[in-house]
Design a protein around this motif. Sequence first.
Motif, PDB file in Angstrom:
ATOM      1  N   ALA A 158      50.234  56.179  37.786  1.00 21.42           N
ATOM      2  CA  ALA A 158      51.560  56.403  37.196  1.00 21.42           C
ATOM      3  C   ALA A 158      52.674  55.829  38.077  1.00 21.42           C
ATOM      4  O   ALA A 158      52.585  54.691  38.520  1.00 21.42           O
ATOM      5  N   ASN A 159      53.688  56.633  38.384  1.00 19.11           N
ATOM      6  CA  ASN A 159      54.846  56.136  39.132  1.00 19.11           C
ATOM      7  C   ASN A 159      54.510  55.721  40.557  1.00 19.11           C
ATOM      8  O   ASN A 159      55.218  54.892  41.135  1.00 19.11           O
ATOM      9  N   SER A 160      53.448  56.275  41.126  1.00 21.35           N
ATOM     10  CA  SER A 160      53.113  55.930  42.505  1.00 21.35           C
ATOM     11  C   SER A 160      52.636  54.484  42.633  1.00 21.35           C
ATOM     12  O   SER A 160      52.579  53.936  43.733  1.00 21.35           O
ATOM     13  N   CYS A 161      52.280  53.840  41.498  1.00 22.44           N
ATOM     14  CA  CYS A 161      51.878  52.427  41.520  1.00 22.44           C
ATOM     15  C   CYS A 161      53.078  51.483  41.455  1.00 22.44           C
ATOM     16  O   CYS A 161      52.931  50.289  41.732  1.00 22.44           O
ATOM     17  N   GLY A 162      54.240  52.001  41.083  1.00 26.15           N
ATOM     18  CA  GLY A 162      55.369  51.142  40.762  1.00 26.15           C
ATOM     19  C   GLY A 162      55.440  50.931  39.261  1.00 26.15           C
ATOM     20  O   GLY A 162      54.630  51.460  38.496  1.00 26.15           O
ATOM     21  N   GLU A 163      56.411  50.152  38.794  1.00 24.55           N
ATOM     22  CA  GLU A 163      56.621  49.959  37.363  1.00 24.55           C
ATOM     23  C   GLU A 163      55.519  49.083  36.752  1.00 24.55           C
ATOM     24  O   GLU A 163      55.070  48.116  37.358  1.00 24.55           O
ATOM     25  N   SER A 164      55.119  49.425  35.521  1.00 20.14           N
ATOM     26  CA  SER A 164      54.058  48.674  34.848  1.00 20.14           C
ATOM     27  C   SER A 164      54.463  47.226  34.582  1.00 20.14           C
ATOM     28  O   SER A 164      53.610  46.338  34.501  1.00 20.14           O
ATOM     29  N   ALA A 165      55.774  46.958  34.455  1.00 21.22           N
ATOM     30  CA  ALA A 165      56.237  45.585  34.243  1.00 21.22           C
ATOM     31  C   ALA A 165      55.844  44.686  35.415  1.00 21.22           C
ATOM     32  O   ALA A 165      55.529  43.505  35.229  1.00 21.22           O
ATOM     33  N   GLY A 166      55.848  45.224  36.620  1.00 19.89           N
ATOM     34  CA  GLY A 166      55.421  44.460  37.781  1.00 19.89           C
ATOM     35  C   GLY A 166      53.937  44.150  37.745  1.00 19.89           C
ATOM     36  O   GLY A 166      53.503  43.058  38.120  1.00 19.89           O
ATOM     37  N   TRP A 167      53.133  45.101  37.261  1.00 17.70           N
ATOM     38  CA  TRP A 167      51.684  44.880  37.177  1.00 17.70           C
ATOM     39  C   TRP A 167      51.342  43.846  36.107  1.00 17.70           C
ATOM     40  O   TRP A 167      50.335  43.149  36.209  1.00 17.70           O
ATOM     41  N   ARG A 168      52.182  43.728  35.076  1.00 21.18           N
ATOM     42  CA  ARG A 168      51.972  42.662  34.087  1.00 21.18           C
ATOM     43  C   ARG A 168      52.112  41.293  34.738  1.00 21.18           C
ATOM     44  O   ARG A 168      51.402  40.349  34.390  1.00 21.18           O
ATOM     45  N   LEU A 169      53.038  41.162  35.690  1.00 22.62           N
ATOM     46  CA  LEU A 169      53.186  39.902  36.406  1.00 22.62           C
ATOM     47  C   LEU A 169      51.985  39.622  37.308  1.00 22.62           C
ATOM     48  O   LEU A 169      51.574  38.474  37.473  1.00 22.62           O
ATOM     49  N   VAL A 170      51.422  40.673  37.886  1.00 22.80           N
ATOM     50  CA  VAL A 170      50.281  40.508  38.789  1.00 22.80           C
ATOM     51  C   VAL A 170      49.026  40.108  38.020  1.00 22.80           C
ATOM     52  O   VAL A 170      48.333  39.145  38.377  1.00 22.80           O
ATOM     53  N   PHE A 171      48.700  40.844  36.933  1.00 26.81           N
ATOM     54  CA  PHE A 171      47.448  40.628  36.216  1.00 26.81           C
ATOM     55  C   PHE A 171      47.570  39.624  35.076  1.00 26.81           C
ATOM     56  O   PHE A 171      46.569  39.067  34.627  1.00 26.81           O
ATOM     57  N   GLY A 172      48.794  39.418  34.594  1.00 26.11           N
ATOM     58  CA  GLY A 172      48.973  38.416  33.548  1.00 26.11           C
ATOM     59  C   GLY A 172      48.427  38.865  32.216  1.00 26.11           C
ATOM     60  O   GLY A 172      48.633  39.997  31.784  1.00 26.11           O
ATOM     61  N   ARG A 173      47.700  37.957  31.580  1.00 26.52           N
ATOM     62  CA  ARG A 173      47.224  38.165  30.212  1.00 26.52           C
ATOM     63  C   ARG A 173      46.471  39.484  30.044  1.00 26.52           C
ATOM     64  O   ARG A 173      45.625  39.832  30.848  1.00 26.52           O
ATOM     65  N   GLY A 174      46.815  40.188  28.978  1.00 24.53           N
ATOM     66  CA  GLY A 174      46.072  41.382  28.619  1.00 24.53           C
ATOM     67  C   GLY A 174      46.651  42.679  29.143  1.00 24.53           C
ATOM     68  O   GLY A 174      46.213  43.751  28.744  1.00 24.53           O
TER      69      GLY A 174
END
Length: 314
Positions: free
Chosen positions: A120-136
């Motif tokens: 959840a919040n302890s990972c940071g914002e999900s928008a940032g993880w979309r940049l890291v993992f990209g597609r999907g």
Amino acid sequence: MQKFEVRLSMLSRAFMGAVALGLTFSAQAVEPTALFEHEYLLHKDYQAVDRAMLQSAPLRYLDDGESESGYASGGEIAVIGKSTRYILDHPPADSSLSIWRHYHKQLSRHGYEVAFQCGANSCGESAGWRLVFGRGVAGDTANQFYLLAHKGKSGEEGSFMAVYVNEIDDQPRSVVHIVNKAELNKIYALPAKTGEQSLYYRLGSSTPSLRGLLALEGVLQSLRQDTASRVQITGYADGPESDYNQALAQRRADYIQEKLQSQIPMADSRIVNLGGDVREKSVNTEQWRRVDMMLLLSQDAIAKNDKPNHNTGG
């Protein structure tokens, strides 16, 4: 005598069979689809040789109020090996938390150790993880979970796995990045905070796990940034008291001292090795299979210790 030889032969074959089975099991790469029963594989991409960046800390959004802003990594590792990326859709009845827990349990059964995890919040914002993992990758921050796991003789080689789980319009999805037959190329980390950092070890080992190497790199970053900082090292082994366990505790401390000194020129006076200590067995003996690094920073370093060192853009 003949009966003894027959029994010995049977035992030898049984032992060698068990060893062979163990070697086969440990050499097998984990397929995420094999960890579940009702998943749908959306995508699988394989690279024979790849330099993969895997997150080892939460993401953060940085905004300096002027021109530079974006999501920054709090830490990541670069590994080189055979890289495979999976995207799996899970049954809608499953939650992202239950899926993440299942990954956690199954990887542990297959000999992996979790080096970093968040939710959840302890990972940071999900928008940032979309940049890291990209597609999907999509979903919201509240439903996201992540783990970085490793399997190998030392934290510097073996199999590395990053798992990100989220829910997209009530559809649970996981994105998995596995790098097999891999070598750890580089660790990027923020400077460690002042105080005690602990590195934990497998039974009988004096080589740090990936989780330990992440902690070690944080201490190294602090020593590089602040020439007035110091670190005190103490190695431990669980009992009983014996020459072997005492030597093991000392080897653990010496290894960390050598690692630090090799990266910090003229650092002998800043790195204090307090030696090894053996503690009697307790309910949880893992707590004594460790090295403690007590980091003592200057006041100036404490004030500016929260600077990032990587930016993922956007």
